[in-house]
Design a protein around this motif. Structure first.
Motif, short mmCIF file in Angstrom:
data_model
loop_
_atom_site.label_atom_id
_atom_site.label_comp_id
_atom_site.label_asym_id
_atom_site.label_seq_id
_atom_site.Cartn_x
_atom_site.Cartn_y
_atom_site.Cartn_z
N TYR A 75 0.77 3.89 -3.08
CA TYR A 75 0.46 5.25 -2.82
C TYR A 75 1.47 6.41 -2.95
CZ TYR A 75 -4.60 4.31 -2.51
OH TYR A 75 -5.73 3.82 -2.86
N GLY B 249 -6.10 7.28 7.35
CA GLY B 249 -6.03 7.07 5.95
C GLY B 249 -6.17 8.30 5.24
N THR B 250 -5.61 9.27 5.77
CA THR B 250 -6.08 10.81 5.27
C THR B 250 -5.38 11.08 3.86
OG1 THR B 250 -5.88 13.14 6.02
CG2 THR B 250 -3.93 11.71 6.04
N GLY B 251 -4.49 10.28 3.33
CA GLY B 251 -4.17 10.65 1.98
C GLY B 251 -3.47 11.92 1.71
N ALA C 277 1.87 6.14 10.09
CA ALA C 277 1.56 5.19 10.84
C ALA C 277 0.60 4.29 10.03
CB ALA C 277 0.92 5.58 12.02
N ASP C 278 0.54 2.84 10.62
CA ASP C 278 -0.60 1.91 9.79
C ASP C 278 -1.70 2.01 10.91
OD1 ASP C 278 -2.10 -0.09 9.33
OD2 ASP C 278 -0.24 -1.67 9.13
N MET C 279 -2.56 2.38 10.16
CA MET C 279 -4.11 2.55 10.99
C MET C 279 -4.51 1.41 11.59
SD MET C 279 -7.20 3.50 8.04
CE MET C 279 -7.39 2.52 6.77
N SER D 87 -12.01 8.07 5.18
CA SER D 87 -12.67 8.26 3.78
C SER D 87 -11.71 7.39 2.95
CB SER D 87 -12.65 9.62 3.48
OG SER D 87 -13.68 10.31 4.37
N LEU E 160 -0.19 5.72 5.79
CA LEU E 160 1.20 4.75 5.65
C LEU E 160 2.22 5.74 4.92
CD1 LEU E 160 -0.14 1.27 4.95
CD2 LEU E 160 1.53 1.80 6.57
N SER E 161 1.58 6.34 3.81
CA SER E 161 2.57 6.83 2.80
C SER E 161 3.12 8.07 2.97
CB SER E 161 1.51 6.65 1.36
OG SER E 161 2.03 7.58 0.32
N ALA F 96 -10.47 4.33 2.65
CA ALA F 96 -9.28 3.88 3.43
C ALA F 96 -9.57 2.74 3.86
CB ALA F 96 -8.31 4.83 4.07
N MET G 22 2.08 10.58 0.32
CA MET G 22 0.58 11.18 0.25
C MET G 22 0.73 12.13 1.21
SD MET G 22 -1.37 9.75 -1.87
CE MET G 22 -3.28 9.42 -1.51
N MET H 34 -9.45 -0.98 2.77
CA MET H 34 -8.50 -1.34 2.36
C MET H 34 -7.70 -2.48 3.46
SD MET H 34 -6.39 1.58 0.20
CE MET H 34 -5.44 0.11 -0.86
N LEU H 35 -8.44 -2.38 4.49
CA LEU H 35 -7.70 -3.05 5.85
C LEU H 35 -8.55 -4.36 6.20
CD1 LEU H 35 -5.80 -1.43 7.52
CD2 LEU H 35 -7.58 -0.89 9.14
N VAL I 262 0.72 -1.35 0.09
CA VAL I 262 -0.15 0.05 -0.07
C VAL I 262 0.88 1.11 -0.02
CG1 VAL I 262 -1.60 1.24 1.19
CG2 VAL I 262 -2.05 -1.18 1.21
N ARG J 279 -7.62 15.64 1.80
CA ARG J 279 -8.86 15.93 1.59
C ARG J 279 -9.72 16.62 2.54
NH1 ARG J 279 -10.01 12.57 -3.49
NH2 ARG J 279 -9.26 13.90 -5.32
C1 LIG Z 1 -7.77 5.91 -1.48
S1 LIG Z 1 -6.73 6.69 -0.42
C2 LIG Z 1 -7.82 7.82 0.43
C3 LIG Z 1 -7.28 9.31 0.71
C4 LIG Z 1 -8.29 10.16 1.40
N1 LIG Z 1 -9.05 9.77 2.68
C5 LIG Z 1 -9.40 10.56 0.44
O1 LIG Z 1 -10.67 10.41 0.62
O2 LIG Z 1 -9.01 11.16 -0.87
C6 LIG Z 1 -6.36 5.67 0.59
C7 LIG Z 1 -5.30 6.03 1.65
O3 LIG Z 1 -5.37 5.05 2.55
C8 LIG Z 1 -3.90 5.04 2.86
N2 LIG Z 1 -3.87 3.54 3.63
C9 LIG Z 1 -4.21 2.35 3.28
N3 LIG Z 1 -4.12 1.39 4.17
C10 LIG Z 1 -3.54 2.18 5.16
C11 LIG Z 1 -3.13 1.66 6.34
N4 LIG Z 1 -3.24 0.45 7.04
N5 LIG Z 1 -2.78 2.55 7.42
C12 LIG Z 1 -2.73 3.93 7.00
N6 LIG Z 1 -3.15 4.51 5.92
C13 LIG Z 1 -3.65 3.37 4.96
C14 LIG Z 1 -3.28 4.80 1.68
O4 LIG Z 1 -1.84 5.18 1.90
C15 LIG Z 1 -4.00 6.10 0.92
O5 LIG Z 1 -3.45 7.33 1.01
#
Ligand SMILES: C[S@@+](CC[C@H](N)C(=O)[O-])C[C@H]1O[C@@H](n2cnc3c(N)ncnc32)[C@H](O)[C@@H]1O
Length: 346
Positions: free
Chosen positions: A136, A178-180, A228-230, A245, A203-204, A247, A207, A250-251, A132, A183
């Motif tokens: 990202y 998962g703030t990315g 951090a890993d959420m 949002s 995590l990224s 995110a 981002m 993906m878990l 991930v 947004r």
């Molecule tokens: C599709 S993006 C969504 C970003 C933002 N929340 C938005 O609405 O545009 C997913 C985000 O979740 C993060 N992500 C995915 N798995 C994660 C995890 N286990 N811990 C932290 N971040 C994670 C990714 O790195 C990515 O930035």
């Protein structure tokens, strides 16, 4: 998502196309087409593999200066990907221009056996955290642009509603998991005001860097960003609300994570999750096309079984649930119960 054939089939397709090239060079053109016809039958269910076989066929048409075949293959290159993604391809068809591009043919027994074994292959796995992160990090520079079409179709409205569902007050502390590219951050920062705190977790680093630029562009100085890993993230003490949002789905451990968040929030603290979900009311072929469009974001068919909204329902009270896009995006929000469900009061 049916993009690339499973490894053994992909390898067989490679062998057949390599053999076809060798035979064309040796002047055995018909034998080359036979190999490519077999490769075509094996490739049809997978968009990328299917496209590559028609590319090889175009190459043979070109080498043999066969104008009919060149024109036929150009047309088939256009229809191969939609055909595979929607599952509407003519099974058993050799893919050559001397047969209709839409006519199915009985699949030869040896090829049918290979395809039947492919169906027994395990489904695509969800991504590991390191995957991930690197996906990202690569996407970060283009994420906002690539994901903007989702906003036009209403996903942005649902994300904004998720923030409203947090019922934030000035001075609150809110966490965006998962703030990315951040947004949600400007709206969260405005809702809690200068006396409040917003914590964005991702995590990224790529981002997060974009998120940092976004918050400084809008002058929000009450935002803290944490890499951090959420899945293992503990809420800072004093957190009043949590949002995530696009995110949480993906878990794979979403249920455990949401249960822990509900425990760590104070009684009545709000948690809101919104994102993509398996649209049960869509026809399967439309789901496949939608899944293909989400693939750049790391979302494969493997994610169809992840259902974070059910965890909100299980671990929170005062739950709100909304959908848009005929059930392809959702919002689930609720309040921390302040006591584990099932615990007795003495
Ligand atoms: C599709 S993006 C969504 C970003 C933002 N929340 C938005 O609405 O545009 C997913 C985000 O979740 C993060 N992500 C995915 N798995 C994660 C995890 N286990 N811990 C932290 N971040 C994670 C990714 O790195 C990515 O930035």
């Amino acid at each position: 998502m049916r993009w690339r054939a499973p490894q053994p089939i992909d390898q067989r397709i490679d062998e057949l196309t390599a053999d076809a090239r060798h035979r064309v060079r040796a002047g055995e053109v018909e034998a080359a087409w036979e190999r490519l016809g077999d490769a075509h039958v094996l490739s049809q269910p997978w968009a990328r593999s299917h496209l590559r076989v028609h590319g090889s066929m175009l190459g043979v048409g070109w080498r043999t200066r066969d104008a009919g075949e060149i024109a036929g293959q150009l047309f088939r290159l256009l229809v191969a990907v939609p055909g595979s993604l929607t599952g509407r391809y003519p099974a058993g068809n050799s893919g050559r221009s001397d047969v209709s591009a839409f006519a199915p043919v009985p699949v030869r027994e040896d090829l049918a056996d290979v395809l039947a074994n492919a169906d027994a292959e395990p489904a695509a796995e969800v991504l590991e955290p390191s995957e991930v992160r690197s996906l990202y990090d690569r996407l970060a520079p283009v994420y906002d642009l690539l994901s903007s079409p989702y906003g036009w179709f209403g996903s942005k409205g649902l994300a904004e509603q998720a923030i409203e569902e947090l019922r934030l007050q000035p001075g609150d502390t809110v966490v965006d998991l998962g703030t990315g590219t951040g947004r949600n951050l400007p709206k969260l920062a405005a809702a809690v005001g200068q006396a409040g705190t917003v914590v964005g977790v991702d995590l990224s680093p790529g981002m997060l860097e974009r998120a940092r630029r976004r918050v400084s562009a809008v002058g929000s100085n009450n935002v803290e960003l944490i890499e951090a890993d959420m899945a293992a993230f503990d809420l800072p003490s004093g957190t009043d609300a949590v949002v995530s949002s696009y995110a949480m789905e993906m878990l794979p451990d979403y249920d455990e994570v949401i249960a822990r968040l509900a425990e760590q929030l104070p009684p009545g603290g709000r948690i809101a999750v919104n994102g993509l979900r398996d649209p049960e009311r869509w026809p399967e072929w439309v789901v496949r096309v939608g899944s293909a469009l989400s693939r750049p974001f790391g979302v494969s068919e493997a994610y169809r079984s992840l259902r974070p909204w059910e965890a909100i329902d299980a671990h929170a009270i005062d739950v709100v649930y909304e959908e848009a896009w005929a059930g392809a995006v959702y919002l689930a929000a609720g309040s921390a119960p302040g006591q584990r469900s099932g615990e007795d009061v003495e």
